[in-house]
Write an enzyme that holds these catalytic residues in place. Structure first.
Site, short mmCIF file in Angstrom:
data_model
loop_
_atom_site.label_atom_id
_atom_site.label_comp_id
_atom_site.label_asym_id
_atom_site.label_seq_id
_atom_site.Cartn_x
_atom_site.Cartn_y
_atom_site.Cartn_z
N SER A 23 0.86 -1.18 0.00
CA SER A 23 0.00 0.00 0.00
C SER A 23 0.90 1.24 0.00
CB SER A 23 -0.95 -0.03 1.21
OG SER A 23 -1.83 1.07 1.19
N HIS A 61 -2.35 -1.06 -3.56
CA HIS A 61 -3.47 -0.14 -3.39
C HIS A 61 -3.20 1.15 -4.15
CE1 HIS A 61 -4.45 -2.17 0.76
NE2 HIS A 61 -4.81 -2.92 -0.27
N ASP A 120 -4.48 -4.95 5.73
CA ASP A 120 -4.84 -5.80 4.60
C ASP A 120 -3.73 -6.82 4.36
OD1 ASP A 120 -6.22 -6.83 2.45
OD2 ASP A 120 -5.60 -5.25 1.06
#
Length: 367
Positions: free
Chosen positions: A184, A211, A311
């Site tokens: 991310s 992401h 995540d």
């Protein structure tokens, strides 16, 4: 200034500066951020030159920076900020190939993350993204700027024996190993370093969830492809899994692998979906990890790189249950130690490694 909240500035809050030539975007972002009790907008600027003056004067904790502006553009402004007043910067980017390329260059130059500048009805679409915007500002305020070194001319860092001319028509063989990667905030920079360190003949297919907003993953794929011995592409529905190829989940799509076997024959392919977001993300690292755990079991090596939130942790549990390996990035090289930190906290990691040690360890495992 009308967009400031003086009362909040006196408290222990994240002090944000917005630099954008659009008065509407400045107002909408100010309204969004000022609604968060942990964030206060301490000023706005109408171009890069104005922004630099405000950075010098106000010393913000986070700068939200438009990538395309008059007088002094986003890249030049970013370079001055990082050289003179190192500060976490979030790029506020429009869509379009030029803007996306500029944004990826900004991430190489030291920006921490990116948020999409919506098209169409700006105010409405921006407010729909309010939670994500505030979460990113809170996260990047804690970024370790020591790990934001620029990754330029990465191609020259690839060992000669790792390079070979890419062939898009590779010989189709069964996939022996799967390397599944989740990242991310800070991920694009980390991926350039990691993917650029792999030899061309690595016996694994590589799957990445990064992401990013829609559109940016296509530009990221092209950039990584140019700087890696491996073939890198943005994944498409029905792509056939093959070793030596890196598949990046497109923004706003979950990526899974499905097994298409008839009478024992067939191939594993990519499946993309617009299912519900998981932990606020689509694509989701968890969705990818669970998918490869089911199909490849002990042949999976998963990596959780720098990023906010958690995540990947639930999916990593599934990989462990099926006999696969889990590698977490060490805090010493992370920009944000959220996702890998959760892996370590849950005691899921087989290895905890700094970024520059990962490629060699992975090559040892798959060979």
């Amino acid at each position: 200034m009308s967009n400031q909240h003086p009362k909040k500035v006196l408290e222990m809050v994240i002090r944000a500066l917005i630099v954008d030539d659009s008065a509407l975007i400045r107002k909408v972002l100010s309204d969004i951020l000022n609604q968060d009790p942990k964030i206060a907008v301490i000023g706005t600027a109408i171009n890069g030159e104005d922004g630099l003056e405000k950075v010098r004067k106000l010393k913000p904790d986070v700068v939200l920076l438009d990538n395309i502006m008059p007088v002094l553009d986003g890249l030049k402004t970013l370079s001055h900020i990082m050289e003179e007043f190192p500060t976490p910067v979030v790029i506020v980017s429009a869509l379009g190939e030029k803007a996306e390329e500029i944004t990826l260059t900004a991430l190489e130059y030291g920006a921490v993350d990116v948020i999409e500048k919506p098209s169409g009805i700006l105010s409405q679409s921006m407010h729909e993204m309010a939670e994500e915007i505030c979460a990113k500002v809170r996260a990047v305020s804690k970024a370790d700027l020591n790990n934001l070194g620029c990754i330029r001319d990465l191609e020259h860092q690839i060992p000669e024996n790792h390079r070979k001319k890419k062939n898009s028509l590779r010989e189709k063989t069964s996939v022996r190993n799967v390397l599944a990667i989740g990242a991310s905030t800070g991920g694009p920079r980390a991926l350039e370093k990691l993917i650029g360190s792999f030899p061309a003949e690595i016996p694994a297919a590589v799957l990445i969830v990064q992401h990013m907003p829609p559109g940016f993953t296509a530009s990221l794929s092209k950039r990584l492809d140019a700087k890696s011995a491996l073939r890198v592409k943005e994944a498409q529905e029905g792509d056939i899994m093959e070793e030596g190829t890196v598949f990046i989940a497109p923004g706003d799509y979950h990526m899974e692998i499905v097994r298409n076997k008839v009478n024992g024959f067939g191939e594993d392919t990519v499946h993309l979906s617009c299912g519900p977001k998981e932990l606020g993300s689509r694509p989701s690292v968890n969705v990818l990890f669970r998918s490869v755990a089911r199909i490849y079991g002990p042949r999976v090596i998963s990596l959780v790189l720098t990023g906010m939130n958690c995540d990947g942790a639930d999916g990593a549990e599934e990989i462990k249950k099926m006999g696969g390996k889990v590698i977490a990035e060490d805090q010493s090289s992370c920009v944000i130690y959220g996702m890998p930190g959760e892996i370590v906290r849950r005691n899921l990691a087989d290895f905890v490694l700094p970024l520059d040690k990962m490629a060699d360890e992975i090559v040892k495992i798959v060979r």
